[in-house]
Design an enzyme around this catalytic site. Structure first.
Site, short mmCIF file in Angstrom:
data_model
loop_
_atom_site.label_atom_id
_atom_site.label_comp_id
_atom_site.label_asym_id
_atom_site.label_seq_id
_atom_site.Cartn_x
_atom_site.Cartn_y
_atom_site.Cartn_z
N GLU A 1 32.77 -18.51 42.37
CA GLU A 1 31.58 -18.41 41.53
C GLU A 1 30.88 -19.75 41.51
OE1 GLU A 1 32.06 -17.12 37.52
OE2 GLU A 1 33.51 -15.57 38.05
N ASP B 1 29.47 -19.87 28.16
CA ASP B 1 30.27 -21.04 28.47
C ASP B 1 30.75 -21.79 27.24
OD1 ASP B 1 29.86 -20.63 31.24
OD2 ASP B 1 27.89 -21.56 31.09
#
Length: 262
Positions: A49, A60
């Site tokens: 990724e 995140d």
């Protein structure tokens, strides 16, 4: 079928799950992050990724937010993400991008998809897009033969599970818990449950992210998922100093986990 499904199925034929590694481009600088992508592949990642850093992430946690902030301060650009995609493809793994919608929209859905294909990429994970809110992206991705990877979570309803499974290509990204990315002491029972429910909704391939940080945890998740996604543990291992040796050791640990060798 696609490069992503082919790779996941090849791993399954070996009796194991795929290892999916995540890294923000430009952390701690662009050149080091590109070399880190090569380390990922050499040390055992099947899918990588590539993360274009974004100023307002919703998925995140603090480790990746910190890395993204450094990358942005260093002047990283979306074009650098496509450079990273090419590095991954040339090294022999399957590259995907994990991008927030504003980055894609500002470039243009069609251009983003075609640029990804030109760089050798196979799919895009969109953490802040749901299938019903992104018909333009899905249309552009289908036209370019780019896999659309959407997310499910423990809170996802049965109806939305089916919507996500129907719209996803490559795999469905199952988040193992409610919250943001980051290392956890344990994966928890919710991971297996969300994978099972996602499969019941029609998903053929499900990879699990959020919380996996050790070989033991990777082995645990690999018993019920098609892929194990790791990000924060890799970013933390490399650190601001760009320690590629420490990164390699960590990737090898997780790769051993998905292969049942941990």
């Amino acid at each position: 079928m696609s490069a992503i499904t082919d790779r996941i199925d090849a791993c399954k034929a070996e009796g194991r799950a795929a290892l999916v590694g995540y890294l923000p481009v430009g952390y701690p600088d662009v050149d080091t992050s590109l070399e880190a992508m090569r380390v990922f592949v050499e040390a055992g990642c099947d899918i990588v990724e590539v993360g274009p850093p974004y100023s307002d992430p919703v998925l995140d946690g603090p480790v990746i937010q910190h890395a993204a902030a450094i990358a942005l301060e260093g002047g990283v650009r979306v074009d650098d993400a496509f450079r990273a995609v090419s590095v991954v493809a040339q090294a022999g793994a399957v590259p995907v991008i994990m991008a927030y919608a504003n980055l894609m929209l500002s470039r243009g859905w069609e251009r983003f998809a075609t640029d990804l294909v030109a760089a050798g990429g196979a799919g895009v994970i969109t953490p802040d897009l749901t299938p019903d809110a992104s018909p333009e992206w899905i249309a552009a991705a289908r036209a370019a033969e780019v896999d659309t990877i959407f997310l499910t979570a423990p809170s996802t309803t049965r109806e939305r599970m089916q919507l996500t499974a129907d719209a996803s290509r490559g795999f469905v990204y199952a988040t193992s818990l409610m919250g943001v990315t980051g290392e956890r002491a344990s994966v928890g029972d919710a991971a297996a449950d969300v994978v099972a429910r996602t499969r019941e909704a029609g998903a053929e391939r499900v990879c699990v992210g959020l919380g996996v940080s050790t070989g033991r945890q990777a082995a645990e998740v690999a018993r019920f998922a098609d892929g194990v996604i790791v990000g924060s543990a890799f970013v933390k291992a490399m650190g601001d100093a760009g320690d590629l040796k420490a990164l390699r050791v960590k990737v090898e640990e997780l790769a051993a986990g998905v292969r049942g060798e941990a």
